[in-house]
Design an enzyme around this catalytic site. Structure first.
Site, short mmCIF file in Angstrom:
data_model
loop_
_atom_site.label_atom_id
_atom_site.label_comp_id
_atom_site.label_asym_id
_atom_site.label_seq_id
_atom_site.Cartn_x
_atom_site.Cartn_y
_atom_site.Cartn_z
CE LYS A 52 55.33 71.07 65.28
NZ LYS A 52 55.57 71.63 66.22
CD GLU A 102 42.73 67.82 55.03
OE1 GLU A 102 41.93 68.46 55.07
OE2 GLU A 102 42.83 67.27 54.72
CB CYS A 157 39.35 72.04 61.65
SG CYS A 157 38.89 70.49 61.50
CD GLU A 187 39.52 78.43 62.17
OE1 GLU A 187 40.47 78.32 62.10
OE2 GLU A 187 39.36 76.69 62.09
P1 NAD Z 1 49.13 76.09 63.87
O1 NAD Z 1 49.02 77.06 62.79
O2 NAD Z 1 49.48 77.45 64.95
O3 NAD Z 1 49.35 75.51 64.62
C1 NAD Z 1 50.24 73.91 63.60
C2 NAD Z 1 50.45 73.07 64.00
O4 NAD Z 1 51.73 73.87 62.97
C3 NAD Z 1 51.53 73.36 65.37
O5 NAD Z 1 52.06 71.68 65.74
C4 NAD Z 1 52.58 74.51 65.74
O6 NAD Z 1 53.60 74.04 66.20
C5 NAD Z 1 52.95 74.26 63.61
N1 NAD Z 1 53.96 75.55 63.69
C6 NAD Z 1 53.72 76.42 63.62
N2 NAD Z 1 53.92 77.53 62.78
C7 NAD Z 1 54.72 76.65 61.99
C8 NAD Z 1 55.77 76.77 60.76
N3 NAD Z 1 55.78 78.46 60.71
N4 NAD Z 1 55.62 76.43 60.82
C9 NAD Z 1 55.80 75.14 60.84
N5 NAD Z 1 54.96 74.43 61.48
C10 NAD Z 1 54.48 75.86 62.76
O7 NAD Z 1 47.16 75.80 64.16
P2 NAD Z 1 46.39 75.03 66.08
O8 NAD Z 1 47.26 76.62 66.58
O9 NAD Z 1 47.58 74.39 66.47
O10 NAD Z 1 45.04 74.53 64.90
C11 NAD Z 1 43.98 75.13 65.40
C12 NAD Z 1 44.53 75.62 63.82
O11 NAD Z 1 44.19 74.02 62.97
C13 NAD Z 1 42.94 75.68 63.07
O12 NAD Z 1 43.00 77.24 62.33
C14 NAD Z 1 42.01 74.89 62.20
O13 NAD Z 1 41.23 75.32 61.92
C15 NAD Z 1 43.30 73.81 62.05
N6 NAD Z 1 42.28 72.92 61.60
C16 NAD Z 1 42.73 72.23 60.40
C17 NAD Z 1 42.04 70.98 60.32
C18 NAD Z 1 41.90 70.34 59.17
O14 NAD Z 1 41.32 69.24 58.45
N7 NAD Z 1 41.50 71.20 58.01
C19 NAD Z 1 41.72 69.61 61.98
C20 NAD Z 1 42.12 70.96 62.75
C21 NAD Z 1 42.78 71.84 62.70
#
Ligand code: NAD
Length: 481
Positions: free
Chosen positions: A178, A252, A286, A385
């Site tokens: 997704k 992650e 991240c 963050e």
């Molecule tokens: P997000 O958590 O808002 O969304 C991530 C994904 O989850 C999206 O595809 C979103 O549509 C989906 N999603 C949102 N709510 C959901 C739910 N309740 N159930 C299932 N899926 C859901 O994050 P974002 O804003 O897209 O990305 C930024 C975040 O990702 C930052 O916190 C960053 O640090 C983290 N990140 C971590 C890593 C790592 O490897 N540790 C890498 C990249 C990004």
């Protein structure tokens, strides 16, 4: 304008179940650049059913010899690479990533990850006969976990897809991905690469959508494992749901990493590395080292160095090769980042540079690269963050003090140490509470496990550890002869 009308659920592009769509805008121009169908529950059902069929059919994907799966992954690497420039351009437009970064991290590196897992699986033993402690023997097989539900954020969509698809396919799993609504246009190029590399139908499915469809995928009865990259808040929710379902999960999540500058560090020598470690992808990273810890005796010099860096970087159109900092992914996200800048000022941090919107850009979700000094390590901008181009410099009195400040957050994903004495840094690094650490640079390497501790996540991706996350052990006890 890229208008897609189909979804990739079972090996071909086919009509979606509903007329709902996702509109995608350019981060730099704010204009609509494309649309894709939004997957609904019936589409997820179809993708999961196709994935199950791909595994369960006679000699299904999981029954292929690992060398055959490796050959498929090698083809996927080549087909992805062939589309790499177009992928990079689409990502740059959608999330604001400078094209130079996108070519390296959204095109070349994912291809390398597919090739790495092809090679690894050729050299992995999936069965072992162990002499029993009580006589007899134990036959241990490592089998694929099954159908994987994978949820990807918008910041590095193709790299993070490769972190999940490459080991899952190497292990013999099928995967339903997704992507984030902000970055869906590039996923159609990935689907093309999947088809051209002759991955069997159903082994990879793609269901673009938001939180609701993500939740549905996580809880779907046909899913055997969940892998999620995204924010800590959503990770907690997904982890909780997987706990209830007793469903294996890899998370992650976010980070708030520290760059520890030691007394002997040559800042000019490491200027490029320091930029990459702190401001890569406009800070939408991240592993960004947004807390810069400087020895008190060099504090003013370090503040000046970073002030020059943020003032001097080229901010603009992410598609231009000279751009170092592009726009943020969305208006909402810019509002959030600007909220943190206002909070930093309100909490008494000293704004050294930036803080506003670039005067020369009248559209696009840009924020000036921003530097704060005199930041209280306990304050909101030092603890949460921000996920934008906002850096904080803080002084420390001793190396032990630096390590204490570095560890004093809820996160534990990454970090760096900058020094002329690499051996000393390796010693100091042992005390830093994080899943990964860089010395004089920060660049993850696919051969080694990547992931966080504390609120940065559970489990590891990449390396052989990343393959193990898609396998489960099955044991047969053989009686003594
Ligand atoms: P997000 O958590 O808002 O969304 C991530 C994904 O989850 C999206 O595809 C979103 O549509 C989906 N999603 C949102 N709510 C959901 C739910 N309740 N159930 C299932 N899926 C859901 O994050 P974002 O804003 O897209 O990305 C930024 C975040 O990702 C930052 O916190 C960053 O640090 C983290 N990140 C971590 C890593 C790592 O490897 N540790 C890498 C990249 C990004």
């Amino acid at each position: 304008m890229l208008e897609y009308r189909t979804l990739f659920l079972d090996g071909v592009q086919a009509a979606p179940s509903s007329t709902h769509s996702i509109t995608v805008r350019s981060a730099a121009t704010e204009e609509i650049i494309g649309s894709v169908p939004a997957a609904v529950e019936a589409d997820v059902d179809a993708a999961v059913a196709a994935a199950r069929r791909a595994l369960d059919d006679h000699r299904g994907w999981s029954g292929w010899h690992p060398a055959e799966r490796a050959a498929t992954l090698d083809r996927l690497a080549s087909e992805f690479e062939a589309r790499g420039e177009e992928v990079a351009a689409r990502v740059a437009q959608q999330n604001g990533m400078p094209i130079s970064t996108a070519l390296a991290l959204e095109s070349a590196l994912p291809a390398a990850v597919y090739r790495y897992y092809a090679e690894l699986v050729r050299n992995t033993e999936f069965e072992e006969l162990r002499a029993g402690l009580l006589g007899g023997a134990a036959h241990v097989r490592r089998v694929p976990v099954g159908v994987v539900g994978a949820i990807i954020p918008w910041n590095y969509p193709n790299l993070l897809t490769s972190f999940k698809v490459a080991p899952a396919l190497a292990a013999g799993c099928a995967i339903v991905l997704k992507p984030s609504p902000e970055t869906t246009l590039d996923s159609y190029l990935f689907a093309e690469a999947v088809v051209r590399s002759e991955v069997p139908a159903g082994v990879v499915g793609i269901v673009p959508g938001g939180a609701d469809i993500g939740r549905y995928l996580v809880s779907h009865p046909g899913i055997d494992k969940v892998t999620f990259t995204g924010s800590t808040a959503v990770g907690r929710e997904i982890g909780g749901r997987c706990g209830e379902l007793l469903r294996p999960v890899t998370l992650e999540l976010g980070g708030k990493s520290a760059a520890i500058i030691l007394d002997d560090a040559d800042l000019t020598l490491h200027a490029e590395g320091l930029f990459q470690a702190t401001l890569l992808n406009n800070g939408q990273t991240c592993v960004a080292n947004t807390r810069i810890l400087a020895p008190r005796g060099r504090y003013a010099e370090v503040v000046d160095f970073f002030a020059e860096m943020v003032k001097g970087c080229s901010v603009g159109d992410p598609l231009l090769p000279e751009t170092q900092v592009g726009p943020l992914v969305s208006e909402n996200h810019r509002r959030r980042v600007e909220g943190y800048i206002a909070r930093g000022i309100a909490d008494g941090a000293r704004l050294i540079a930036g803080g506003g919107r670039p005067a020369h850009l009248d559209r696009g979700w840009f924020v000036e690269p921003t530097l704060f000094a005199d930041v209280d390590p306990a304050s909101v901008i030092a603890q949460e963050e921000i996920f934008g181009p906002v850096l904080s410099v803080m002084p420390y009195d001793s190396v032990a003090d630096a390590v204490r400040i570095a560890n004093d957050t809820g996160y534990g994903l990454a970090g760096t140490i900058w020094t002329a004495d690499v051996d000393a840094a390796r010693g100091i690094g042992r005390a830093v509470d994080s899943g990964t650490l860089g010395i004089n640079h920060y660049m993850l390497d696919p051969v080694a496990p990547f992931g966080g501790i504390k609120a940065s996540g559970l489990g590891r991706e990449l390396g052989p550890e990343g393959l193990a996350a898609y396998l489960q052990s099955r044991t047969t006890y053989l009686a003594p002869a």
